[in-house]
Design an enzyme around this catalytic site. Sequence first.
Site, PDB file in Angstrom:
ATOM      1  N   TYR A   1       0.854  -1.198   0.000  1.00 22.70           N
ATOM      2  CA  TYR A   1       0.000   0.000   0.000  1.00 22.70           C
ATOM      3  C   TYR A   1       0.874   1.226   0.000  1.00 22.70           C
ATOM      4  O   TYR A   1       1.791   1.326   0.815  1.00 22.70           O
ATOM      5  CB  TYR A   1      -0.915   0.019   1.224  1.00 22.70           C
ATOM      6  CG  TYR A   1      -2.363  -0.099   0.818  1.00 22.70           C
ATOM      7  CD1 TYR A   1      -2.967   0.937   0.099  1.00 22.70           C
ATOM      8  CD2 TYR A   1      -3.109  -1.223   1.121  1.00 22.70           C
ATOM      9  CE1 TYR A   1      -4.290   0.834  -0.316  1.00 22.70           C
ATOM     10  CE2 TYR A   1      -4.430  -1.335   0.706  1.00 22.70           C
ATOM     11  CZ  TYR A   1      -5.014  -0.303  -0.010  1.00 22.70           C
ATOM     12  OH  TYR A   1      -6.304  -0.409  -0.424  1.00 22.70           O
TER      13      TYR A   1
ATOM     14  N   GLU B   1      -0.473   4.779  -0.626  1.00 25.48           N
ATOM     15  CA  GLU B   1      -1.287   5.973  -0.910  1.00 25.48           C
ATOM     16  C   GLU B   1      -0.431   7.218  -0.755  1.00 25.48           C
ATOM     17  O   GLU B   1       0.362   7.320   0.179  1.00 25.48           O
ATOM     18  CB  GLU B   1      -2.478   6.032   0.051  1.00 25.48           C
ATOM     19  CG  GLU B   1      -3.583   5.081  -0.346  1.00 25.48           C
ATOM     20  CD  GLU B   1      -4.768   5.124   0.615  1.00 25.48           C
ATOM     21  OE1 GLU B   1      -4.730   5.871   1.600  1.00 25.48           O
ATOM     22  OE2 GLU B   1      -5.729   4.384   0.358  1.00 25.48           O
TER      23      GLU B   1
ATOM     24  N   ASP C   1      -6.227  13.201 -25.273  1.00 24.55           N
ATOM     25  CA  ASP C   1      -6.191  11.835 -24.766  1.00 24.55           C
ATOM     26  C   ASP C   1      -5.531  10.988 -25.863  1.00 24.55           C
ATOM     27  O   ASP C   1      -6.159  10.619 -26.845  1.00 24.55           O
ATOM     28  CB  ASP C   1      -7.632  11.381 -24.494  1.00 24.55           C
ATOM     29  CG  ASP C   1      -7.732   9.925 -24.096  1.00 24.55           C
ATOM     30  OD1 ASP C   1      -6.702   9.215 -24.089  1.00 24.55           O
ATOM     31  OD2 ASP C   1      -8.869   9.492 -23.803  1.00 24.55           O
TER      32      ASP C   1
ATOM     33  N   THR D   1      -3.328   5.812 -22.125  1.00 26.68           N
ATOM     34  CA  THR D   1      -3.168   4.475 -21.570  1.00 26.68           C
ATOM     35  C   THR D   1      -1.695   4.111 -21.747  1.00 26.68           C
ATOM     36  O   THR D   1      -0.967   4.787 -22.474  1.00 26.68           O
ATOM     37  CB  THR D   1      -4.002   3.425 -22.328  1.00 26.68           C
ATOM     38  OG1 THR D   1      -3.569   3.413 -23.691  1.00 26.68           O
ATOM     39  CG2 THR D   1      -5.486   3.724 -22.262  1.00 26.68           C
TER      40      THR D   1
ATOM     41  N   LYS E   1      -1.460   0.294 -25.103  1.00 25.86           N
ATOM     42  CA  LYS E   1      -1.801   0.209 -26.530  1.00 25.86           C
ATOM     43  C   LYS E   1      -0.505   0.336 -27.328  1.00 25.86           C
ATOM     44  O   LYS E   1       0.366  -0.502 -27.175  1.00 25.86           O
ATOM     45  CB  LYS E   1      -2.880   1.243 -26.847  1.00 25.86           C
ATOM     46  CG  LYS E   1      -4.167   0.952 -26.042  1.00 25.86           C
ATOM     47  CD  LYS E   1      -5.300   1.911 -26.284  1.00 25.86           C
ATOM     48  CE  LYS E   1      -6.491   1.591 -25.387  1.00 25.86           C
ATOM     49  NZ  LYS E   1      -7.567   2.581 -25.512  1.00 25.86           N
TER      50      LYS E   1
ATOM     51  N   ARG F   1      -1.228  -2.748 -18.544  1.00 27.97           N
ATOM     52  CA  ARG F   1      -2.527  -2.102 -18.581  1.00 27.97           C
ATOM     53  C   ARG F   1      -2.542  -0.966 -17.563  1.00 27.97           C
ATOM     54  O   ARG F   1      -2.309  -1.208 -16.370  1.00 27.97           O
ATOM     55  CB  ARG F   1      -3.566  -3.157 -18.193  1.00 27.97           C
ATOM     56  CG  ARG F   1      -4.976  -2.926 -18.598  1.00 27.97           C
ATOM     57  CD  ARG F   1      -5.666  -4.271 -18.757  1.00 27.97           C
ATOM     58  NE  ARG F   1      -5.321  -4.801 -20.058  1.00 27.97           N
ATOM     59  CZ  ARG F   1      -5.887  -4.405 -21.196  1.00 27.97           C
ATOM     60  NH1 ARG F   1      -6.850  -3.502 -21.197  1.00 27.97           N
ATOM     61  NH2 ARG F   1      -5.519  -4.912 -22.331  1.00 27.97           N
TER      62      ARG F   1
HETATM   63  C1  PLP Z   1      -8.587   2.927 -24.705  1.00 26.78           C
HETATM   64  C2  PLP Z   1      -8.957   4.346 -24.506  1.00 26.78           C
HETATM   65  C3  PLP Z   1      -9.296   4.862 -23.238  1.00 26.78           C
HETATM   66  C4  PLP Z   1      -9.561   3.991 -22.044  1.00 26.78           C
HETATM   67  O1  PLP Z   1      -8.575   3.225 -21.558  1.00 26.78           O
HETATM   68  P1  PLP Z   1      -8.915   2.087 -20.479  1.00 26.78           P
HETATM   69  O2  PLP Z   1      -7.564   1.756 -19.942  1.00 26.78           O
HETATM   70  O3  PLP Z   1      -9.592   0.990 -21.201  1.00 26.78           O
HETATM   71  O4  PLP Z   1      -9.788   2.715 -19.439  1.00 26.78           O
HETATM   72  C5  PLP Z   1      -9.521   6.211 -23.112  1.00 26.78           C
HETATM   73  N1  PLP Z   1      -9.441   7.028 -24.165  1.00 26.78           N
HETATM   74  C6  PLP Z   1      -9.165   6.580 -25.409  1.00 26.78           C
HETATM   75  C7  PLP Z   1      -9.091   7.548 -26.529  1.00 26.78           C
HETATM   76  C8  PLP Z   1      -8.928   5.223 -25.617  1.00 26.78           C
HETATM   77  O5  PLP Z   1      -8.680   4.785 -26.842  1.00 26.78           O
END
Ligand code: PLP
Length: 434
Positions: free
Chosen positions: A53, A55, A199, A225, A228, A234
């Site tokens: 933990y 935090e 994002d 993220t 990807k 993850r």
């Molecule tokens: C995949 C994605 C997310 C979300 O990611 P998670 O880890 O699945 O919550 C947010 N924004 C965009 C543009 C994405 O492609």
Amino acid sequence: MINNRLNIQDPEVFNLIEKETERQNHNVELIASENFASKAVMEAMGSTLTNKYAEGLPGKRYYGGCKFVDVVEDIARDRLKQLFGADWANVQPHSGAQANAAVYLTFMNPGDKLLGFDLSHGGHLTHGSPVNFSGILYDAHFYGVEKETGKLDMNRIREKAKEVNPKMISIGASAYPRDIDYEAFREIADEVGAFLWMDMAHTAGLIAAKLLNDPLPWCDVVTSTTHKTLRGPRGGIILKGRDSENSLGKVAPKSGRVKMWSELLDGAVFPGTQGGPLMHVIAAKAVAFGEALRPEFVSYQKKVIDNAKAMANRFTELGYKVVSGGTDNHLVLVDLRNKNLTGKIAENALGNAEITVNKNMVPFDTQSPFVTSGIRIGTPAMTTRGMGPDEFGYIVELMDKVLSKPEDTDLQEQVIRDVKALCERFPLYDFVTI
Ligand SMILES: *Cc1c(COP(=O)(O)O)cnc(C)c1O
């Protein structure tokens, strides 16, 4: 080591993990948001750090015993800042959606107006969809792509921004195959006095390799993220735009000290929207960012784009309609309407042949999100396994074979054999990521 133990203690779960590994090994994986994290990344994820933990932030924890995890988190933050040339980063968000929740909590009050990229044109749930907190708590408005081009038109977005007058404009998508003009978005945000948020969940790896435009000089805040194109564990991250720092007029209640964005964003992650950080995942993020800082990562990302272009070209040659006429990044969106197919039928038929794609809305789709008129195809995963333009061209030919007779299960069985033979030439986890 851990797997042996798991096999003895819980063969039921162990066997399912083995089967899933086998599935990954023998399928052509074309889901644009997926990739294969390295063994080193997975080792860090499967470590004792899951027990801890922590935090708070390094040096400012609410728990004892953090001296080692503090260093791990500092390494993760430093490598991430170096990777994107950022002066501030937070590596604690459990996922992309969590990173985005912290952005909303920092920059928006419930009921404030958001202008985001329409989900049905390639945007993401967390950019104002009515079924997501972002659309439930905030007043979401949308911009989209042009019908003729499949691309964003900055003049149309400017008109929309003036009409809506949003508190924040979001950029970023999960199914947009083109690069983005952040400078033009900045101008629009300045004209209407909005915060600008990018994002880059899908394209972070390509941006880190400097193969796409850089959002950091233009946006106030950037989220992503890590699993990807970035090819880590993850998870999620937040970066501050290069020249952005402001207090938003927010003051710490007790000390009266003015809080700046970075501090507000840290607070929006914890305690704002999360409890304890996943220290094992943060360690794995540090490992992945270390991989991304190596020159091999840049050549990998170049191949990701070359392979996507090879797929787009082959699809076009075979008479398919590729949305926007091609791609600048890691994904291709195929509009199947001229082939009299739906995304659902295509996803199923290809799945039967062990080629994994996802059905996807195309711009101005007339089908429901459960049916759709398109499929989204990405190259990051199979490029990690070492495939190049020849293999991707061949994959398109196999896909075309299946899609020309989507009901033909004999044909699908035959294609499975071709898929297996191809996959066996590029074994999962035989590749070297560094
Ligand atoms: C995949 C994605 C997310 C979300 O990611 P998670 O880890 O699945 O919550 C947010 N924004 C965009 C543009 C994405 O492609």
